[in-house]
Design an enzyme around this catalytic site. Structure first.
Site, short mmCIF file in Angstrom:
data_model
loop_
_atom_site.label_atom_id
_atom_site.label_comp_id
_atom_site.label_asym_id
_atom_site.label_seq_id
_atom_site.Cartn_x
_atom_site.Cartn_y
_atom_site.Cartn_z
N ARG A 235 0.71 12.26 -8.54
CA ARG A 235 1.23 10.97 -8.41
C ARG A 235 2.59 10.92 -8.89
NH1 ARG A 235 -3.24 7.57 -6.44
NH2 ARG A 235 -5.21 7.97 -7.69
N PHE B 213 -2.05 15.65 5.12
CA PHE B 213 -2.39 15.36 3.82
C PHE B 213 -1.17 15.41 2.85
CE2 PHE B 213 -3.92 15.07 -0.48
CZ PHE B 213 -5.19 14.54 -0.32
N GLU C 123 0.70 -1.08 0.03
CA GLU C 123 -0.01 0.27 -0.09
C GLU C 123 0.98 1.26 -0.06
OE1 GLU C 123 -2.79 1.23 -0.44
OE2 GLU C 123 -4.52 0.44 0.46
N ASP C 124 0.51 2.28 -0.57
CA ASP C 124 0.99 3.44 -0.26
C ASP C 124 0.66 4.26 1.04
OD1 ASP C 124 -1.74 3.93 -1.19
OD2 ASP C 124 -1.24 6.12 -1.87
C1 PRP Z 1 -5.79 5.30 -0.37
C2 PRP Z 1 -4.74 4.54 -0.27
C3 PRP Z 1 -5.38 3.26 0.44
C4 PRP Z 1 -6.31 3.83 1.18
C5 PRP Z 1 -6.06 4.14 2.62
O1 PRP Z 1 -6.35 5.07 -1.64
O2 PRP Z 1 -3.94 4.05 -1.53
O3 PRP Z 1 -5.69 2.28 -0.49
O4 PRP Z 1 -6.77 5.06 0.61
O5 PRP Z 1 -7.08 4.57 3.34
P1 PRP Z 1 -7.60 3.62 4.67
O6 PRP Z 1 -6.61 3.37 5.40
O7 PRP Z 1 -8.32 4.88 5.22
O8 PRP Z 1 -8.59 2.91 4.12
P2 PRP Z 1 -7.28 5.79 -2.46
O9 PRP Z 1 -8.62 5.26 -2.46
O10 PRP Z 1 -7.22 7.34 -2.34
O11 PRP Z 1 -6.89 5.47 -4.07
P3 PRP Z 1 -5.64 5.58 -4.91
O12 PRP Z 1 -5.00 4.58 -4.22
O13 PRP Z 1 -6.35 5.55 -6.44
O14 PRP Z 1 -5.24 7.24 -4.70
#
Ligand code: PRP
Length: 192
Positions: A177, A164, A111-112
């Site tokens: 990104r 953020f 995960e990012d």
């Molecule tokens: C972000 C991130 C994780 C998630 C984490 O994705 O990449 O998947 O949110 O959040 P959480 O712990 O509150 O569930 P996002 O939905 O922004 O999509 P992206 O990866 O396409 O930017």
């Protein structure tokens, strides 16, 4: 009778160069290299399947995969987009599943960012149903303050407070990104 349309949401996109650097590309590369070394030691003599969560994790995964010296392959999943709806409902929906079976394999979800934990809790449950030999989590960023459900990553590049951030795969309205550093997105630029 005339009806007035709601005003369109105005988004401000300040240049990334104006945003404070939280982690430089050199610092990121150093941490990714260290994580890759640690993972290579932990899985010595084994093969790993890295599962990236689109889209944010794509860049971290591509660097991490190359920092890991043991045999590894990768796959991707996609879940419903991030936002208030997910936080208020706790609902996460799978949009794209893995392409290849992971039964009996050593899997690391990549995960990012680990934020509320809703996404990874959901994905962990889903992946465990596939009966992997083992399942761990690697995240570039961890925001422990924001957690709504109890979940921790096994490999973390950086822990951050509730700020953020953009860059290194992370976006604001799909932009930034490709920014190489991780930068603080100015809250005042959020025009809604
Ligand atoms: C972000 C991130 C994780 C998630 C984490 O994705 O990449 O998947 O949110 O959040 P959480 O712990 O509150 O569930 P996002 O939905 O922004 O999509 P992206 O990866 O396409 O930017």
């Amino acid at each position: 009778m005339a009806t007035s349309k709601p005003a369109p949401v105005q988004l401000n996109f300040p240049p990334s160069s104006s945003m404070e650097v939280l982690f430089s590309k050199e610092e990121i590369a150093g941490r990714v290299k260290a994580l890759g070394k640690q993972i290579s030691e932990d899985y010595a003599g084994q093969s790993i399947v890295l599962i990236g969560v689109l889209k944010g994790a794509a860049i971290f995964l591509s660097d991490l995969a190359r920092a890991i010296s043991v045999d590894n392959t990768f796959d991707f999943v996609a879940v419903s987009s991030y936002g208030r709806a997910r936080v208020s409902s706790g609902a996460v929906k799978l949009i794209k599943d893995i392409d290849n079976p992971i039964e009996g394999k050593h899997v690391i979800i990549v995960e990012d960012i680990l934020d509320t934990g809703l996404t990874l809790s959901y994905l962990r449950g889903l992946m465990l149903q596939h009966m992997p030999a083992s399942l761990k989590i690697a995240t570039c960023l961890d925001k422990p303050e924001r957690r709504l459900v109890p979940i921790e990553a096994d490999y973390i590049a950086f822990q951050i407070p509730n700020q953020f951030v953009i860059g290194y795969g992370m976006d604001y309205a799909e932009k930034y990104r490709n920014v190489e550093d991780i930068r603080l997105f100015p809250e005042e630029a959020v025009g809604h």
